[in-house]
Design a protein around this motif. Structure first.
Motif, mmCIF file in Angstrom:
data_model
loop_
_atom_site.group_PDB
_atom_site.id
_atom_site.type_symbol
_atom_site.label_atom_id
_atom_site.label_comp_id
_atom_site.label_asym_id
_atom_site.label_seq_id
_atom_site.Cartn_x
_atom_site.Cartn_y
_atom_site.Cartn_z
ATOM 1 N N PHE A 1 -2.655 -2.584 -5.293
ATOM 2 C CA PHE A 1 -2.570 -1.474 -3.747
ATOM 3 C C PHE A 1 -3.024 -0.373 -5.378
ATOM 4 O O PHE A 1 -2.104 -0.190 -5.747
ATOM 5 C CB PHE A 1 -2.616 -1.146 -3.382
ATOM 6 C CG PHE A 1 -2.007 -2.375 -2.168
ATOM 7 C CD1 PHE A 1 -3.264 -3.218 -1.056
ATOM 8 C CD2 PHE A 1 -0.696 -4.293 -2.361
ATOM 9 C CE1 PHE A 1 -3.264 -3.969 -0.364
ATOM 10 C CE2 PHE A 1 -1.590 -4.619 -1.651
ATOM 11 C CZ PHE A 1 -2.284 -5.117 -0.541
ATOM 12 N N HIS B 1 -7.580 -1.993 -2.393
ATOM 13 C CA HIS B 1 -6.678 -3.367 -2.289
ATOM 14 C C HIS B 1 -7.382 -4.019 -3.611
ATOM 15 O O HIS B 1 -9.179 -4.336 -3.331
ATOM 16 C CB HIS B 1 -6.893 -4.665 -1.310
ATOM 17 C CG HIS B 1 -6.400 -5.059 -1.272
ATOM 18 N ND1 HIS B 1 -6.764 -6.924 -0.420
ATOM 19 C CD2 HIS B 1 -5.933 -6.321 -2.571
ATOM 20 C CE1 HIS B 1 -6.054 -7.909 -0.391
ATOM 21 N NE2 HIS B 1 -5.178 -7.457 -1.688
ATOM 22 N N ALA C 1 1.026 2.596 -3.411
ATOM 23 C CA ALA C 1 0.800 1.882 -4.918
ATOM 24 C C ALA C 1 0.167 2.301 -5.994
ATOM 25 O O ALA C 1 1.262 3.551 -6.058
ATOM 26 C CB ALA C 1 -0.991 3.084 -3.733
ATOM 27 N N ARG D 1 -2.438 5.372 3.202
ATOM 28 C CA ARG D 1 -1.566 4.926 2.686
ATOM 29 C C ARG D 1 0.356 4.835 3.443
ATOM 30 O O ARG D 1 1.007 4.056 3.293
ATOM 31 C CB ARG D 1 -0.970 5.652 1.073
ATOM 32 C CG ARG D 1 0.234 5.150 0.434
ATOM 33 C CD ARG D 1 0.259 5.912 -0.784
ATOM 34 N NE ARG D 1 1.428 5.527 -1.832
ATOM 35 C CZ ARG D 1 1.029 6.228 -2.948
ATOM 36 N NH1 ARG D 1 0.177 6.865 -3.647
ATOM 37 N NH2 ARG D 1 1.912 5.496 -3.328
ATOM 38 N N LYS E 1 0.544 -1.474 0.037
ATOM 39 C CA LYS E 1 -0.022 -0.118 -0.301
ATOM 40 C C LYS E 1 0.660 1.410 -0.097
ATOM 41 O O LYS E 1 0.100 2.241 -0.171
ATOM 42 C CB LYS E 1 -1.133 -0.021 0.824
ATOM 43 C CG LYS E 1 -0.687 -0.055 2.722
ATOM 44 C CD LYS E 1 -1.648 0.288 3.574
ATOM 45 C CE LYS E 1 -0.906 0.951 5.188
ATOM 46 N NZ LYS E 1 -2.391 0.936 5.564
#
Length: 136
Positions: free
Chosen positions: A114, A101, A29, A64, A26
């Motif tokens: 992600f 996700h 991402a 994040r 994440k």
């Protein structure tokens, strides 16, 4: 970040990142714009066998980057409000956008990716996570 050019099916140009964490965690991402941008980016991915994967949103996994434990509630609310308005980040500002996700399925593999849909101030990346190429 180094990018390696690859050749995709049908002669279309595609690129794959050499950063193994791109899109896989994440904090790294994939930055896109809005839910439509997430789906459009994922639809451009190409599996190792040159097919396009199927994908499913599994939900969001929170910010994040975690908020500092001593951050006042008002500051956290401001960050969340700015993200909802797609306010671009200032230089050096920590990204606290909510991250989605996705489960991305190729014939022989399933990959967790992600995506951060709050980056409307830049075009979607032209490179793919490790294990994929991307049709441009």
């Amino acid at each position: 970040m180094a990018i390696v050019a690859l050749l995709a099916a049908g002669g279309a140009s595609a690129q794959q990142t050499t950063d193994p964490s791109f899109g896989r965690v994440k904090t790294h991402a994939i930055e896109v714009c809005n839910p439509q941008g997430q789906r459009a980016y994922l639809a451009r991915l190409v599996c190792a066998d040159n097919s396009h994967p199927t994908f499913e949103r599994l939900g969001n996994v929170g910010p994040r980057h975690d908020f500092p434990p001593d951050m006042p509630e008002g500051a956290a609310i401001r960050f969340i409000s700015q993200a909802a308005e797609r306010t671009p980040l200032e230089a050096g500002q920590t990204d606290h956008h909510m991250v989605d996700h996705y489960s991305v399925r190729c014939p022989d593999t399933t990959t967790d990716l992600f995506l951060d849909m709050y980056h409307c101030d830049a075009p979607a990346p032209r490179h793919a996570p490790a294990g994929f190429t991307i049709a441009n």
